[in-house]
Design a protein around this motif. Structure first.
Motif, PDB file in Angstrom:
ATOM      1  N   LEU B 300       0.843  -1.192   0.000  1.00  0.00           N
ATOM      2  CA  LEU B 300       0.000   0.000   0.000  1.00  0.00           C
ATOM      3  C   LEU B 300       0.884   1.250   0.000  1.00  0.00           C
ATOM      4  O   LEU B 300       0.699   2.178  -0.783  1.00  0.00           O
ATOM      5  N   LEU B 301       1.873   1.230   0.875  1.00  0.00           N
ATOM      6  CA  LEU B 301       2.764   2.377   0.999  1.00  0.00           C
ATOM      7  C   LEU B 301       3.557   2.575  -0.298  1.00  0.00           C
ATOM      8  O   LEU B 301       3.725   3.688  -0.780  1.00  0.00           O
ATOM      9  N   GLY B 431       6.102   4.994   7.068  1.00  0.00           N
ATOM     10  CA  GLY B 431       6.168   3.571   7.401  1.00  0.00           C
ATOM     11  C   GLY B 431       7.147   3.336   8.539  1.00  0.00           C
ATOM     12  O   GLY B 431       8.285   3.784   8.485  1.00  0.00           O
ATOM     13  N   GLN B 432       6.717   2.633   9.559  1.00  0.00           N
ATOM     14  CA  GLN B 432       7.558   2.271  10.707  1.00  0.00           C
ATOM     15  C   GLN B 432       8.456   3.432  11.144  1.00  0.00           C
ATOM     16  O   GLN B 432       9.669   3.301  11.135  1.00  0.00           O
ATOM     17  N   PRO B 433       7.868   4.568  11.533  1.00  0.00           N
ATOM     18  CA  PRO B 433       8.702   5.750  11.774  1.00  0.00           C
ATOM     19  C   PRO B 433       9.708   5.572  12.903  1.00  0.00           C
ATOM     20  O   PRO B 433      10.711   6.277  12.924  1.00  0.00           O
ATOM     21  N   LEU B 461      -0.202   6.561   8.379  1.00  0.00           N
ATOM     22  CA  LEU B 461       0.826   5.983   9.247  1.00  0.00           C
ATOM     23  C   LEU B 461       0.722   4.466   9.227  1.00  0.00           C
ATOM     24  O   LEU B 461      -0.352   3.911   9.496  1.00  0.00           O
ATOM     25  N   ILE B 462       1.832   3.816   8.910  1.00  0.00           N
ATOM     26  CA  ILE B 462       1.847   2.359   8.946  1.00  0.00           C
ATOM     27  C   ILE B 462       2.871   1.915   9.964  1.00  0.00           C
ATOM     28  O   ILE B 462       4.013   2.395   9.954  1.00  0.00           O
ATOM     29  N   SER B 463       2.466   1.063  10.880  1.00  0.00           N
ATOM     30  CA  SER B 463       3.410   0.632  11.907  1.00  0.00           C
ATOM     31  C   SER B 463       2.998  -0.729  12.426  1.00  0.00           C
ATOM     32  O   SER B 463       1.817  -1.061  12.467  1.00  0.00           O
TER      33      SER B 463
END
Lengths: 325, 510
Positions: B300-301, B431-433, B461-463
């Protein structure tokens, strides 16, 4: 084609494969330990010169062999110091060794013998003679009168110098060392992941030096074979790229001893065919001699490009080991 | 003798050139306990453990093992003293089998076969005793990361280690694998082994350790009993100031729709990874995507960031369609449209590790007129910009000429964040900041994300860190197997409900 002709080609295959095999196994030890060695060629050349020169002056081929091995090991130590101790680039160190060897051998030969950068022709007692195995014929006429089995025994199996048999014996020995001994386990480990070896409390530097020295010894024997067994004396550039073909064979063999034997025999066979058929006539057209001489090298390229498939070198190959923080 | 501490350090100091990595450290760990060591990246934890394992020699100080003064000049000596270390990056030979890795360096005799036979028997016993099940003939590269870690532990037990040092052991594990590891550690403790656990995850410290020491800037500042402390207190001791573990934010005031994704599909390697994803994000809100890694979040990202193309569906930005199928779609054109992208893996996608910080700061924006003079790049301008960003985003050390790999994980991430956020993009993909980033930097990055939202920007935000998703998001969507399982509001859900959705279980209506 006559059966005996085939045997003669195979016989010459074995002779020509021997230096390749020794150099290939040398490369195998070194690269399995994670040290790339493109200096096989240079080490062979220096060994070829010193073996011939000392055999000539001392009159003993065995003293010559020792001198050749010693000279090759000096270069191996240089390679070790540059690439292991000082963590230099292994390829550059290897190239330097090749240049050094090519120049040094000729210059010293000229100084000692003043025969245009070659050594004098070796008398037969300063060369490795051919060993005639018990029950084998040694003359061409004698062999021709034998039955097929006898011909195989006399022509192909018997009648080689001791170094040929030594090289062949090195194959199972190398396999055994690599896969059946503690030293072999550690050697393979240090070429894959030196950090694992280091944390296990084993010296990475020590192991790699051991491997490079073994490569030195084997290259020395290969070089001595060139000048004191295959021919009778040293001439300029007599290794003729064999060190590089050995490297190609090593990749083709995927860094494994038995495969190395097959690869070297294959490349030796190309060489033997190229040597035997210098003038091939195809109708009106005569294949140039130069083409036949280049053929073995061309075939090596084709084999490497087309047949190798996926060859994965030892993972830490070419990387100097630096302990991480 | 049994009363003597398993490990006692007295006055250990170590410096690398002018940098004092460890200063006068004293510590004592009782036998049969799990002792945690926490600290930010660069606090000196790893150096201290390397001294204990003989990788480095301390400049001053003494080490006592079981009450006896012990010199540890090299790893061999550490192994003899019964110390074993499981490194953060495993020290395994990947194409060797488990048993070969276990005996490496601890073979008995010059021949392999007897060593292997003996090791196989011992391994079976050890697996039984500690619940460490691993196939001795499996090749390492075929094993999961969790199993590889077990091999590392077995390797140490095979060498009769009584003291086990684990350096950031859960950094590479999934939550389930981490739980299994903790069960194993408890088992080892019950058998009388002493364990040193280095981590910067406070939850793990609270869950498993008996005592904990805090390191800051090369010094050991505190040692406390875990039962007597709290995560907030530990965080404060680590960073040297109060740290907000919970992000402070005001309620969102969503505006117009920025990004609209409908029925998005992506195939990769012959497998459909996104199976019709639809979502929208408005100005001034953070949409968090929760999910176990590998359920389509990465795709998606990447498709939104222009790195891969979609096989179906539509995406629109401010109502106008975004090209998601043409191969010409790329990160640079997306950035020109106002889509910033902090990729999931900063080391392979966010930065070029061998390039210097100032060069990394320009990537993706290198055609920006302010970085160029005619056809040439304006190095001075980029460097000046980098110095400015480093100051505002607190990158340490603030040296634009340092290669990216010389920065700690947190500071690397700050470089990426500075590059992507400083232009205030209308849509930010993150992503995974905070993966592998220490507490101080996590707080900083979270504040930046909130600040961007408050400027009226849209954020995706993806995490995989559920805490992070719950703390930052205004809405939470859960992904499983390439689909969105449902959307929740963070104050109307809990870890349990999200966990079920992440596992693909839907109960009742939203």
């Amino acid at each position: 084609m006559e059966f005996l002709t085939i045997l003669q080609i195979l016989d010459s295959t074995v002779r020509l494969a021997t230096p390749l095999l020794l150099a290939c196994l040398a490369g195998l030890y070194s690269e399995r330990a994670g040290v790339f060695d493109i200096g096989l060629e240079g080490k062979m050349l220096v060994a070829a010169f010193f073996a011939a020169a000392i055999a000539y002056t001392s009159g003993s081929v065995w003293v010559g062999l020792l001198a050749g091995v010693a000279a090759s090991m000096v270069l191996a130590v240089l390679h070790g110091i540059a690439s292991i101790t000082f963590r230099g680039n292994q390829l550059i160190s290897g190239v330097a060794i090749n240049f050094l060897a090519a120049g040094l051998a000729v210059v010293i030969a000229q100084t000692w013998f003043a025969q245009g950068g070659r050594t004098p022709q070796l008398p037969s007692d300063a060369r490795f003679g051919n060993i005639v195995l018990p029950g084998a014929e040694s003359t061409i006429r004698g062999i021709a009168q034998q039955g097929p089995l006898g011909q195989v025994y006399s022509e192909l199996i018997s009648g080689h110098s001791i170094l040929v048999y030594l090289a062949l014996a090195m194959v199972p020995l190398t396999w055994w060392v690599l896969y059946r001994t503690r030293f072999g386990l550690r050697l393979r480990a240090v070429g894959e992941n030196p950090a694992a070896v280091d944390t296990a409390g084993i010296s990475v530097v020590g192991l790699r030096f051991a491997a490079v020295m073994i490569a030195g010894v084997l290259c020395g024997i290969a070089g001595a074979y060139l000048s004191t067994a295959l021919s009778a004396g040293f001439v300029k550039d007599m290794s003729a790229g064999r060190g590089f073909i050995a490297l190609a064979a090593l990749i083709f063999a995927k860094w494994r001893p038995w495969y190395a034997l097959s690869a070297c025999l294959l490349f030796g066979f190309f060489d033997a065919v190229g040597n035997r058929y210098q003038n091939i006539q195809l109708g009106e057209f005569v294949v140039p001699v130069q083409f036949m001489q280049a053929l073995p090298y061309i075939l090596v390229v084709i084999v490497l490009a087309g047949l190798v498939g996926k060859a994965i070198p030892p993972r830490a190959g070419g990387e100097p080991y630096v302990k991480e923080r | 003798m049994t009363d003597a501490p398993a490990i006692e350090l007295r006055g250990i100091s170590k410096s690398f050139g002018p940098v004092l990595a460890n200063r006068d450290i004293s510590m004592s760990v009782a036998r049969g306990t799990i002792h945690g060591i926490v600290g930010e990246n660069g606090a000196g934890k790893s150096t201290l453990m390397s001294i204990l394992y003989g990788f480095y020699k301390a400049d001053a100080g003494e080490i006592f093992i079981n009450g006896t003064a012990t010199a540890i000049p090299d790893s061999q000596a550490a192994i003899r003293a019964g110390i074993g270390m499981v490194h953060q990056h495993f020290k395994l030979v990947e194409n060797f089998t488990v048993v070969e890795n276990v005996i490496l360096g601890a073979e008995n005799g010059a021949m392999l076969r007897p060593s292997i036979a003996r090791a196989r028997k011992l391994l079976a016993e050890l697996s039984e005793e500690y619940g460490l099940k691993v196939d001795p003939d499996a090749v390492i590269e075929d094993l999961s990361v969790g199993h590889q870690q077990r091999v590392e532990i077995l390797k140490q037990l095979y060498r009769h280690a009584d003291i086990l040092i684990l350096d950031e052991p859960t950094g590479v594990l999934t939550p389930a694998e981490a739980d299994q590891l903790f069960r194993i550690l408890e088992r080892l403790r019950a058998e009388g082994k002493t364990i040193l656990l280095i981590t910067h995850k406070l939850r793990e410290i609270m869950e498993i350790t008996d005592t904990v020491s805090v390191m800051r800037r090369g010094e050991m500042t505190n040692t406390v009993r875990t039962a007597d402390t709290s995560p907030a207190e530990l965080a404060e001791m680590m960073v040297g100031r109060k740290v907000l573990l919970q992000v402070d934010k005001t309620p969102a005031t969503p505006g117009e729709v920025v990004l609209k994704v409908s029925d998005l599909r992506v195939r990769r390697g012959g497998v459909e990874r996104l199976k019709g994803v639809s979502l929208e994000i408005r100005r001034g809100e953070i949409l968090g995507i929760a999910g176990v890694a590998g359920n389509g979040q990465t795709e998606l990202l990447e498709v939104l960031g222009g790195m891969i193309t979609a096989s179906g569906g539509a995406v629109s930005l401010f109502g106008s369609g975004l090209d998601i199928t043409r191969s010409a779609a790329n990160g640079q054109s997306r950035r020109a449209m106002g889509i910033g992208h902090v990729p999931e893996d900063r080391q392979t996608e966010g930065l070029i590790m061998g390039f210097e910080a100032w060069e990394n700061v320009a990537f993706g924006y290198h055609h920006d007129p302010k970085y160029n003079v005619g056809p040439l790049m304006d190095h001075a301008a980029i460097k000046a910009d980098c110095v400015d960003k480093m100051a505002r985003y607190d990158v340490r050390p603030p040296n634009p000429r340092l290669p990216a790999r010389s920065f700690s994980g947190g500071n690397q991430q700050k470089i990426v964040v500075a590059r992507e956020m400083d232009r205030a993009p209308d849509l930010l993909l993150v992503g995974q900041p905070t993966r592998g980033v220490d507490i101080g930097a996590i707080e900083f990055i979270h504040r930046q994300i909130i600040a961007l939202r408050d400027q009226g920007k849209a954020i995706l935000l993806i995490s995989v860190e559920l805490d992070e998703i719950m703390g930052l998001s205004d809405r939470i969507a859960v992904m499983f197997d390439g689909r969105i399982m449902g959307e929740r509001l963070p104050d109307q859900t809990d870890q349990h409900e999200l966990g079920l959705l992440m596992a693909g279980v839907t109960e009742g209506a939203a």
